[in-house]
Design a protein around this motif. Sequence first.
Motif, PDB file in Angstrom:
ATOM      1  N   HIS A  33      42.409  46.586  46.207  1.00  0.00           N
ATOM      2  CA  HIS A  33      42.013  45.669  47.282  1.00  0.00           C
ATOM      3  C   HIS A  33      40.557  45.932  47.664  1.00  0.00           C
ATOM      4  CE1 HIS A  33      42.206  48.963  50.218  1.00  0.00           C
ATOM      5  NE2 HIS A  33      43.279  49.351  49.532  1.00  0.00           N
ATOM      6  N   PRO A  34      39.881  44.926  48.212  1.00  0.00           N
ATOM      7  CA  PRO A  34      38.495  45.136  48.655  1.00  0.00           C
ATOM      8  C   PRO A  34      38.451  45.836  50.010  1.00  0.00           C
ATOM      9  CG  PRO A  34      39.127  42.860  49.021  1.00  0.00           C
ATOM     10  CD  PRO A  34      40.277  43.523  48.317  1.00  0.00           C
ATOM     11  N   ILE A  57      32.137  37.747  63.209  1.00  0.00           N
ATOM     12  CA  ILE A  57      32.145  36.635  62.253  1.00  0.00           C
ATOM     13  C   ILE A  57      32.285  37.155  60.823  1.00  0.00           C
ATOM     14  CG2 ILE A  57      30.745  34.761  61.311  1.00  0.00           C
ATOM     15  CD1 ILE A  57      29.655  34.401  64.202  1.00  0.00           C
ATOM     16  N   VAL A  58      31.595  38.254  60.504  1.00  0.00           N
ATOM     17  CA  VAL A  58      31.696  38.838  59.152  1.00  0.00           C
ATOM     18  C   VAL A  58      33.116  39.302  58.892  1.00  0.00           C
ATOM     19  CG1 VAL A  58      30.965  40.752  57.685  1.00  0.00           C
ATOM     20  CG2 VAL A  58      29.265  39.481  59.004  1.00  0.00           C
ATOM     21  N   ARG A  59      33.717  39.992  59.853  1.00  0.00           N
ATOM     22  CA  ARG A  59      35.101  40.476  59.669  1.00  0.00           C
ATOM     23  C   ARG A  59      36.082  39.316  59.468  1.00  0.00           C
ATOM     24  NH1 ARG A  59      34.207  44.170  64.339  1.00  0.00           N
ATOM     25  NH2 ARG A  59      33.528  46.129  63.439  1.00  0.00           N
ATOM     26  N   GLU A  60      35.923  38.261  60.248  1.00  0.00           N
ATOM     27  CA  GLU A  60      36.811  37.105  60.125  1.00  0.00           C
ATOM     28  C   GLU A  60      36.626  36.426  58.769  1.00  0.00           C
ATOM     29  OE1 GLU A  60      39.695  34.230  60.964  1.00  0.00           O
ATOM     30  OE2 GLU A  60      39.321  36.227  61.760  1.00  0.00           O
ATOM     31  N   ARG A  63      38.272  38.587  56.234  1.00  0.00           N
ATOM     32  CA  ARG A  63      39.732  38.514  56.354  1.00  0.00           C
ATOM     33  C   ARG A  63      40.280  37.270  55.654  1.00  0.00           C
ATOM     34  NH1 ARG A  63      43.595  36.073  58.981  1.00  0.00           N
ATOM     35  NH2 ARG A  63      42.184  34.726  60.136  1.00  0.00           N
ATOM     36  N   THR A  64      39.593  36.143  55.811  1.00  0.00           N
ATOM     37  CA  THR A  64      40.094  34.905  55.207  1.00  0.00           C
ATOM     38  C   THR A  64      39.839  34.836  53.711  1.00  0.00           C
ATOM     39  OG1 THR A  64      38.051  33.728  55.753  1.00  0.00           O
ATOM     40  CG2 THR A  64      39.843  33.598  57.347  1.00  0.00           C
ATOM     41  N   ARG A  65      38.861  35.611  53.198  1.00  0.00           N
ATOM     42  CA  ARG A  65      38.511  35.552  51.783  1.00  0.00           C
ATOM     43  C   ARG A  65      38.958  36.762  50.976  1.00  0.00           C
ATOM     44  NH1 ARG A  65      34.576  31.352  50.082  1.00  0.00           N
ATOM     45  NH2 ARG A  65      34.248  30.204  52.012  1.00  0.00           N
ATOM     46  N   GLN A  66      39.525  37.784  51.601  1.00  0.00           N
ATOM     47  CA  GLN A  66      39.766  39.043  50.900  1.00  0.00           C
ATOM     48  C   GLN A  66      40.702  38.919  49.704  1.00  0.00           C
ATOM     49  OE1 GLN A  66      41.499  42.035  53.415  1.00  0.00           O
ATOM     50  NE2 GLN A  66      42.849  40.576  54.410  1.00  0.00           N
ATOM     51  N   HIS A  67      41.599  37.938  49.715  1.00  0.00           N
ATOM     52  CA  HIS A  67      42.535  37.789  48.601  1.00  0.00           C
ATOM     53  C   HIS A  67      41.860  37.174  47.378  1.00  0.00           C
ATOM     54  CE1 HIS A  67      45.659  39.147  51.223  1.00  0.00           C
ATOM     55  NE2 HIS A  67      45.363  38.190  52.094  1.00  0.00           N
ATOM     56  N   GLN A  68      40.690  36.556  47.565  1.00  0.00           N
ATOM     57  CA  GLN A  68      39.937  35.986  46.457  1.00  0.00           C
ATOM     58  C   GLN A  68      38.937  36.982  45.889  1.00  0.00           C
ATOM     59  OE1 GLN A  68      38.041  32.674  48.323  1.00  0.00           O
ATOM     60  NE2 GLN A  68      39.960  31.736  48.971  1.00  0.00           N
ATOM     61  N   LEU A  93      27.077  30.600  55.308  1.00  0.00           N
ATOM     62  CA  LEU A  93      26.264  31.506  54.494  1.00  0.00           C
ATOM     63  C   LEU A  93      27.115  32.609  53.877  1.00  0.00           C
ATOM     64  CD1 LEU A  93      23.538  32.610  53.493  1.00  0.00           C
ATOM     65  CD2 LEU A  93      23.309  33.748  55.700  1.00  0.00           C
ATOM     66  N   LEU A  94      27.997  33.201  54.676  1.00  0.00           N
ATOM     67  CA  LEU A  94      28.881  34.251  54.163  1.00  0.00           C
ATOM     68  C   LEU A  94      29.790  33.718  53.056  1.00  0.00           C
ATOM     69  CD1 LEU A  94      29.734  36.021  57.506  1.00  0.00           C
ATOM     70  CD2 LEU A  94      28.569  37.069  55.565  1.00  0.00           C
ATOM     71  N   GLY A  95      30.289  32.501  53.214  1.00  0.00           N
ATOM     72  CA  GLY A  95      31.125  31.890  52.179  1.00  0.00           C
ATOM     73  C   GLY A  95      30.399  31.799  50.845  1.00  0.00           C
ATOM     74  N   LYS A  96      29.127  31.400  50.882  1.00  0.00           N
ATOM     75  CA  LYS A  96      28.323  31.318  49.652  1.00  0.00           C
ATOM     76  C   LYS A  96      28.118  32.706  49.045  1.00  0.00           C
ATOM     77  CE  LYS A  96      25.699  27.237  50.984  1.00  0.00           C
ATOM     78  NZ  LYS A  96      24.380  26.720  51.377  1.00  0.00           N
ATOM     79  N   LEU A  97      27.863  33.698  49.901  1.00  0.00           N
ATOM     80  CA  LEU A  97      27.629  35.056  49.399  1.00  0.00           C
ATOM     81  C   LEU A  97      28.902  35.661  48.813  1.00  0.00           C
ATOM     82  CD1 LEU A  97      25.230  36.414  52.159  1.00  0.00           C
ATOM     83  CD2 LEU A  97      24.636  35.692  49.847  1.00  0.00           C
ATOM     84  N   TRP A  98      30.065  35.398  49.431  1.00  0.00           N
ATOM     85  CA  TRP A  98      31.342  35.894  48.872  1.00  0.00           C
ATOM     86  C   TRP A  98      31.542  35.303  47.478  1.00  0.00           C
ATOM     87  CZ3 TRP A  98      31.938  39.845  51.542  1.00  0.00           C
ATOM     88  CH2 TRP A  98      32.111  39.895  52.927  1.00  0.00           C
ATOM     89  N   GLN A  99      31.268  34.000  47.317  1.00  0.00           N
ATOM     90  CA  GLN A  99      31.431  33.355  46.006  1.00  0.00           C
ATOM     91  C   GLN A  99      30.507  33.991  44.974  1.00  0.00           C
ATOM     92  OE1 GLN A  99      30.699  29.218  46.748  1.00  0.00           O
ATOM     93  NE2 GLN A  99      32.786  28.811  47.443  1.00  0.00           N
ATOM     94  N   ARG A 100      29.285  34.300  45.385  1.00  0.00           N
ATOM     95  CA  ARG A 100      28.332  34.936  44.476  1.00  0.00           C
ATOM     96  C   ARG A 100      28.831  36.327  44.051  1.00  0.00           C
ATOM     97  NH1 ARG A 100      22.539  34.595  46.895  1.00  0.00           N
ATOM     98  NH2 ARG A 100      23.262  32.466  47.216  1.00  0.00           N
ATOM     99  N   ILE A 101      29.400  37.062  44.992  1.00  0.00           N
ATOM    100  CA  ILE A 101      29.955  38.387  44.661  1.00  0.00           C
ATOM    101  C   ILE A 101      31.097  38.245  43.667  1.00  0.00           C
ATOM    102  CG2 ILE A 101      31.364  40.269  45.629  1.00  0.00           C
ATOM    103  CD1 ILE A 101      28.448  40.698  46.181  1.00  0.00           C
ATOM    104  N   VAL A 102      31.985  37.282  43.884  1.00  0.00           N
ATOM    105  CA  VAL A 102      33.116  37.078  42.958  1.00  0.00           C
ATOM    106  C   VAL A 102      32.591  36.768  41.552  1.00  0.00           C
ATOM    107  CG1 VAL A 102      35.031  35.537  42.398  1.00  0.00           C
ATOM    108  CG2 VAL A 102      34.756  36.385  44.727  1.00  0.00           C
TER     109      VAL A 102
END
Length: 107
Positions: A33-34, A57-60, A63-68, A93-102
């Motif tokens: 898990h991340p 906001i970062v934690r939330e 939390r919503t993206r951790q399964h991806q 912005l965080l959504g875009k960065l999470w996608q880039r990390i994936v």
Amino acid sequence: MLTPEQFKNVFSDAIPASSPQITILAKANGLNHPRLGLAIPKKHIKLAVGRNRVKRIVRESFRTRQHQLPAVDLVVIAKGGSGDLSNEELTKLLGKLWQRIVRRCNG
């Protein structure tokens, strides 16, 4: 993530995803898990209420993206201007960065 050693491990050899306001560093953790760590310096966001808002906001978002997300340790670093973003802009912005990390960790 809680200990300085865990943070140092990520800083030593990380995969970055960056924007002018936020940088996310990722490194494989060997778990299934991340994990999230936050670095929100007073230097960039002066007031505690602003730092706490960004952390919330970062934690939330995490939390919503951790399964991806892949099994990595993540350190989110706030830079100048991150406190000036609205909640919606920061979340987007965080959504875009999470996608880039994936993409960078899986590909």
